[in-house]
Design an enzyme around this catalytic site. Structure first.
Site, PDB file in Angstrom:
ATOM      1  N   CYS A  13      15.276 -26.088 -13.965  1.00 54.50           N
ATOM      2  CA  CYS A  13      14.287 -25.523 -14.852  1.00 54.50           C
ATOM      3  C   CYS A  13      13.045 -25.175 -14.063  1.00 54.50           C
ATOM      4  O   CYS A  13      12.802 -25.721 -12.994  1.00 54.50           O
ATOM      5  CB  CYS A  13      13.929 -26.540 -15.926  1.00 54.50           C
ATOM      6  SG  CYS A  13      14.737 -26.189 -17.470  1.00 54.50           S
ATOM      7  N   CYS A  21      10.718 -27.612 -12.525  1.00 48.64           N
ATOM      8  CA  CYS A  21      11.144 -28.285 -11.298  1.00 48.64           C
ATOM      9  C   CYS A  21      10.272 -27.831 -10.126  1.00 48.64           C
ATOM     10  O   CYS A  21       9.960 -28.620  -9.244  1.00 48.64           O
ATOM     11  CB  CYS A  21      12.588 -27.938 -10.962  1.00 48.64           C
ATOM     12  SG  CYS A  21      13.771 -28.514 -12.162  1.00 48.64           S
ATOM     13  N   ASP A  66      -1.399  11.772   3.953  1.00 42.78           N
ATOM     14  CA  ASP A  66      -1.562  12.467   5.194  1.00 42.78           C
ATOM     15  C   ASP A  66      -0.951  13.847   4.987  1.00 42.78           C
ATOM     16  O   ASP A  66      -0.062  13.982   4.167  1.00 42.78           O
ATOM     17  CB  ASP A  66      -0.678  11.684   6.170  1.00 42.78           C
ATOM     18  CG  ASP A  66      -1.186  11.727   7.556  1.00 42.78           C
ATOM     19  OD1 ASP A  66      -2.330  12.138   7.727  1.00 42.78           O
ATOM     20  OD2 ASP A  66      -0.418  11.337   8.453  1.00 42.78           O
ATOM     21  N   ASP A 114       2.079   7.846   8.180  1.00 38.89           N
ATOM     22  CA  ASP A 114       3.246   7.634   9.027  1.00 38.89           C
ATOM     23  C   ASP A 114       3.304   6.216   9.594  1.00 38.89           C
ATOM     24  O   ASP A 114       4.246   5.844  10.261  1.00 38.89           O
ATOM     25  CB  ASP A 114       3.341   8.694  10.131  1.00 38.89           C
ATOM     26  CG  ASP A 114       2.058   8.808  10.923  1.00 38.89           C
ATOM     27  OD1 ASP A 114       1.276   7.837  10.929  1.00 38.89           O
ATOM     28  OD2 ASP A 114       1.837   9.864  11.538  1.00 38.89           O
ATOM     29  N   ASP A 141      -1.965   5.518  11.499  1.00 40.43           N
ATOM     30  CA  ASP A 141      -2.763   5.312  10.298  1.00 40.43           C
ATOM     31  C   ASP A 141      -2.862   3.835   9.925  1.00 40.43           C
ATOM     32  O   ASP A 141      -3.328   3.498   8.843  1.00 40.43           O
ATOM     33  CB  ASP A 141      -2.134   6.069   9.112  1.00 40.43           C
ATOM     34  CG  ASP A 141      -2.141   7.563   9.357  1.00 40.43           C
ATOM     35  OD1 ASP A 141      -3.091   8.046  10.001  1.00 40.43           O
ATOM     36  OD2 ASP A 141      -1.201   8.234   8.920  1.00 40.43           O
TER      37      ASP A 141
HETATM   38  P1  ADP Z   1      -3.371  14.661  11.698  1.00 39.64           P
HETATM   39  O1  ADP Z   1      -2.359  13.584  11.748  1.00 39.64           O
HETATM   40  O2  ADP Z   1      -3.910  14.911  10.325  1.00 39.64           O
HETATM   41  O3  ADP Z   1      -2.943  15.919  12.374  1.00 39.64           O
HETATM   42  P2  ADP Z   1      -4.797  13.761  14.058  1.00 39.64           P
HETATM   43  O4  ADP Z   1      -5.947  12.863  14.165  1.00 39.64           O
HETATM   44  O5  ADP Z   1      -3.507  13.314  14.631  1.00 39.64           O
HETATM   45  O6  ADP Z   1      -4.644  14.119  12.514  1.00 39.64           O
HETATM   46  O7  ADP Z   1      -5.186  15.150  14.727  1.00 39.64           O
HETATM   47  C1  ADP Z   1      -6.312  15.861  14.289  1.00 39.64           C
HETATM   48  C2  ADP Z   1      -6.389  17.211  14.886  1.00 39.64           C
HETATM   49  O8  ADP Z   1      -6.657  17.107  16.277  1.00 39.64           O
HETATM   50  C3  ADP Z   1      -5.132  18.017  14.801  1.00 39.64           C
HETATM   51  O9  ADP Z   1      -5.039  18.708  13.577  1.00 39.64           O
HETATM   52  C4  ADP Z   1      -5.282  18.977  15.973  1.00 39.64           C
HETATM   53  O10 ADP Z   1      -6.130  20.067  15.608  1.00 39.64           O
HETATM   54  C5  ADP Z   1      -6.007  18.142  16.997  1.00 39.64           C
HETATM   55  N1  ADP Z   1      -5.070  17.531  17.918  1.00 39.64           N
HETATM   56  C6  ADP Z   1      -4.712  16.255  18.008  1.00 39.64           C
HETATM   57  N2  ADP Z   1      -3.832  16.050  18.993  1.00 39.64           N
HETATM   58  C7  ADP Z   1      -3.577  17.263  19.530  1.00 39.64           C
HETATM   59  C8  ADP Z   1      -2.740  17.743  20.594  1.00 39.64           C
HETATM   60  N3  ADP Z   1      -1.940  16.921  21.283  1.00 39.64           N
HETATM   61  N4  ADP Z   1      -2.763  19.052  20.868  1.00 39.64           N
HETATM   62  C9  ADP Z   1      -3.553  19.880  20.172  1.00 39.64           C
HETATM   63  N5  ADP Z   1      -4.349  19.506  19.187  1.00 39.64           N
HETATM   64  C10 ADP Z   1      -4.367  18.213  18.852  1.00 39.64           C
HETATM   65 MG    MG Z   2      -1.570  12.030  12.562  1.00 43.19          MG
END
Ligand code: ADP
Ligand code: MG
Length: 764
Positions: free
Chosen positions: A13, A16, A455, A652, A656
């Site tokens: 029960c 318990c 996101d 993801d 995040d």
């Molecule tokens: P999200 O996941 O929303 O794209 P991030 O913080 O990962 O956000 O990236 C923000 C922005 O920074 C992207 O939209 C892009 O414009 C720029 N960015 C990030 N990493 C790269 C990369 N490796 N090459 C080109 N642009 C990038």
């Molecule tokens: Mg991202």
């Protein structure tokens, strides 16, 4: 400190749990205890230098319980992996089934006897009113002398748990729900037995025509029947785990020293090459090394369509190969596999306590002593007050009926089952749909969520952008520009980087080596190629560099939802490319459904504002916040919470993580098969936002089930006790017969468990 979970034997029960919790808390070295009646498990944290599980078990043995402490691998002469397999849940399931079978035998033997008792006693009553003729004297005497024998069998064999409850109460002063039933049925039995034995001596004092063997017989039969039905359904509430366990393949076909060899799945090692034939189960997690096929992953992700798998794709254990055949390299074995983690998570979640249960627990822990007091008070009241109107003998009779009735009907069994059974079914149902819930508290919180933060990349969109435009402001060739970009992006994990690298590979453009690579959070990256320093990223990055660039050049593209990737040196912008990501078809529908549930959807993204707004408008998002740096996502969630919103964040799960942790409910979207189960309260396998809608519906359905259960369990006790005490007698001359109390008590538990099982068949 050790934290361990053990199966508890002998729990009958819900009260318990509090008895065991209290007992353990008093043991030296025990820090915390949590007992769950639904799963019949206890989670204790204790100091191993002060106590051990065997010692803990000794403390509760006098109370009729024991811990199921498994022997260690060493004690059993097994390897760790054999031992782990041996301890599988199947073991306790077998025991449970044996227990249920034993209950069934006892109930089946009791039912005809109870019907017999009911007929004999019922006949007497009907005869008094002249509805039937008196039984032949000899037959009547015979039957009436048979009843004590039947009652003895029922009380001592079928009712043994309740008798033991009574015994423990006398011996240790500890009461649980069994005690209530025990005291009630023993009282009825002893009273009747005294009359049978000393009929003539007692005749002047009490009404010897009334005996209560039927109460003992019928009440115990009903309760045993109820307990049997409850135990049978409880096995069904937990069958999600069993189904998951059955997904596990027992053997694997590995290649060792060039030969195919069938070995136990427990013996598979990292790096083993495993052959998967058509129609076979995939035994462990890994990556395809040769061949290709379609794999049915529905059991893990809930997605019905088989997924195509090529060399380099990952496969997970418990999924089923369709018609192709392939070889894969084992990367995760044993407890590391996704399936093993899912099983563990579901088990843990099913055994965890929902906050809503705290109230029910508190009530059941004070319930038993209070009910005992009420039962005695009511008996006293009948004797003192009742005998003034009815005479002593009649008052004693009624007082006894009240006493037994209260003890029987007050049993808060249903109260104890209300929450855990619904949680077990809810969590199990989620697992089947690819919705993994970390604990009961998360499931409870989810139904209150009114804002969901998502996101963009990977959640609303496919997360697989492609390169769609090139704008070149230099005298480099386009291919040369792309080559520089790709050489830098090669080192990045961002989806944008994959888009650029893929494009370069498809066009057979050569890449060179970059050095001094550095990612710039939320903006892009930097790196050197043959001595020149380059920057790649969004408009923010360029304005940070302080070089002049007319962002109006981007507008035509971004207003179509494309994301710019700008290439620059310290001095000037060389050019830019545009990447575009497809909106998931399900996103639009899902956002609509979330709105229908009264939930506001906010999109947070690091992407360009125009691009983000465009995607947001395609999907129907309420509020778009662009150009957010990862650390600002957390702030935005805090801001929403400070406005009194209950926020769930879906992301993801990897970059995040802080935002997921800040949200009231963190939801990790597992894209593909790589999921970080531990990082969030809820993991949606197969990453699709429409599952988010299902998760919320599941939470609402489960919480509704719990509330219905609690309501009915409470109502039943609140109405039952005064009825049994005879509160209506002065008005209507009506007193609840303990036989009906037994019936109601059995039905309340059965109905609570069935109501929880109903959650299983609800559409999400
Ligand atoms: P999200 O996941 O929303 O794209 P991030 O913080 O990962 O956000 O990236 C923000 C922005 O920074 C992207 O939209 C892009 O414009 C720029 N960015 C990030 N990493 C790269 C990369 N490796 N090459 C080109 N642009 C990038
Ligand atoms: Mg991202």
């Amino acid at each position: 400190m050790y934290i361990q979970t053990y199966k508890v034997k002998g729990m009958h029960c819900a009260s318990c749990s509090s008895v065991i919790e209290k007992t353990f808390k008093k043991v030296e070295g025990v820090q915390s205890v949590e007992v769950n009646y639904g799963t019949e498990k206890v989670k204790v944290s204790f100091d191993p230098s002060k106590t051990n599980p065997h010692n803990l078990s000794k403390h509760i043995e006098p109370l009729g319980y024991s811990l199921d402490v498994p022997a260690t691998a060493e004690e059993m002469g097994m390897s760790e992996s054999e031992h782990a397999a041996h301890l599988g849940l199947n073991q306790s399931k077998k025991e449970k089934l044996a227990e249920v079978k034993d209950m069934r035998t006892k109930v089946l033997s009791a039912i005809p006897l109870a019907i017999f008792a009911a007929i004999v006693m019922g006949w007497d009553i009907l005869a008094q009113y002249g509805a039937v003729s008196e039984m032949n004297y000899v037959v009547k005497e015979f039957f009436h002398h048979l009843l004590p024998l039947v009652a003895t069998y029922i009380l001592f064999v079928v009712g043994k748990p309740y008798l033991l409850g009574f015994y423990r109460f006398l011996r240790y002063g500890k009461a649980n729900m069994d005690t209530l039933i025990g005291i009630g049925t023993v009282a009825a039995f002893l009273y009747s037995f005294a009359i049978t034995a000393f009929e003539e001596t007692l005749r002047p004092f009490i009404n010897v025509d009334y005996q209560y063997y039927d109460v003992t017989i019928v009440v115990i039969t009903f309760i045993a029947l109820g307990k049997y039905l409850e135990a049978r359904s409880k096995i069904k509430t937990g069958d999600a785990i069993e189904k998951l366990l059955n997904l596990q393949a027992k053997t694997a076909l590995v290649i060792r020293e060039g030969k195919e060899l069938e070995i136990s799945v427990n013996d598979v090692k990292h790096g083993d090459l495993i052959i998967v034939k058509p129609g076979a189960k995939i035994p462990v997690d890994g990556i395809i090394a040769e061949g290709s096929s379609f794999v049915d992953e529905s059991m893990v992700t809930g997605e019905p369509m088989p997924v195509q798998k090529k060399i380099g794709d990952s496969v997970v254990s418990g999924t089923i190969n369709t018609s192709g055949s392939f070889t894969f390299k084992a990367t995760k074995v044993g407890s590391e596999t996704l399936l093993a983690q899912i099983i563990k998570m579901v088990e843990d979640a099913q055994g965890s306590k929902a906050p809503i249960q705290a109230l029910a627990d508190k009530i059941s822990s004070v319930f038993v002593p209070i009910v005992l007091v009420i039962a005695f008070l009511s008996l006293g009241a009948w004797l003192v007050v009742g005998s003034q109107y009815l005479g002593f003998s009649q008052a004693l009779s009624f007082g006894l009926v009240s006493f037994v009735g209260i003890l029987v009907i007050a049993c808060p069994c249903a109260l104890g089952l209300a929450t855990p059974t619904a949680i077990i079914v809810g969590v199990g149902k989620g697992a089947k749909e690819g919705i993994l819930i970390k604990d009961a508290a998360t499931l409870e919180k989810l139904h209150k969520v009114n804002t969901i933060v998502v996101d963009k990349t990977g959640t609303l969109t496919r997360g697989k952008p492609t390169l769609v435009d090139i704008q070149n402001f230099s005298n480099l060739k386009d291919d040369e520009l792309v080559s520089i970009l790709a050489s830098l992006e090669k080192k990045s994990e961002h989806p944008i980087a994959h888009a650029i690298v893929n494009y370069t590979q498809e066009k057979n453009i050569l890449m060179s080596e970059a050095s001094d690579f550095e990612g710039i959070q939320g903006k892009g990256l930097r790196g050197k190629i043959s001595g020149t320093e380059y920057f790649v990223g969004n408009a923010r990055l360029i304005s940070d560099l302080g070089i002049s660039f007319d962002t109006a050049k981007l507008d035509g593209f971004t207003s179509q939802g494309k994301t710019p990737v700008i290439l620059a040196t310290k001095e000037k912008v060389i050019g830019f490319v545009m990447v575009a990501d497809e909106v998931k078809a399900e996103s639009v529908e899902a956002v609509k459904n979330l709105h229908a549930l009264g939930i506001k959807v906010v999109m947070l993204t690091g992407d360009d504002e125009k691009a983000a707004k465009y995607i947001g408008s395609l999907v129907g998002i309420d509020d778009v916040v662009a150009h957010v740096l990862p650390q600002d996502k957390l702030e935005k969630i805090k801001e929403l919470q400070s406005q009194g919103r209950v926020v769930a964040m879906a992301g993801d799960g990897i970059n995040d993580a802080p935002a997921l942790a800040q949200a009231d409910v963190g939801i990790a979207m597992g894209t593909g098969t790589d999921v970080a189960i531990e990082s969030a309260g809820i993991t949606l396998l197969g990453g699709d936002i429409s599952k988010l809608v299902k998760a919320i519906r599941l939470s609402k359905i489960t919480m509704r089930g719990i509330k219905q259960n609690l309501f009915w369990a409470f109502i039943y006790n609140i109405i039952g006790i005064p009825l049994a005490a005879g509160a209506l007698y002065p008005i209507f001359g009506w007193l609840l017969n303990p036989v009906f109390a037994g019936f109601a008590m059995a039905m309340s538990s059965v109905s609570v468990v069935s109501n929880s099982l109903r959650i299983k068949s609800k559409k999400l």
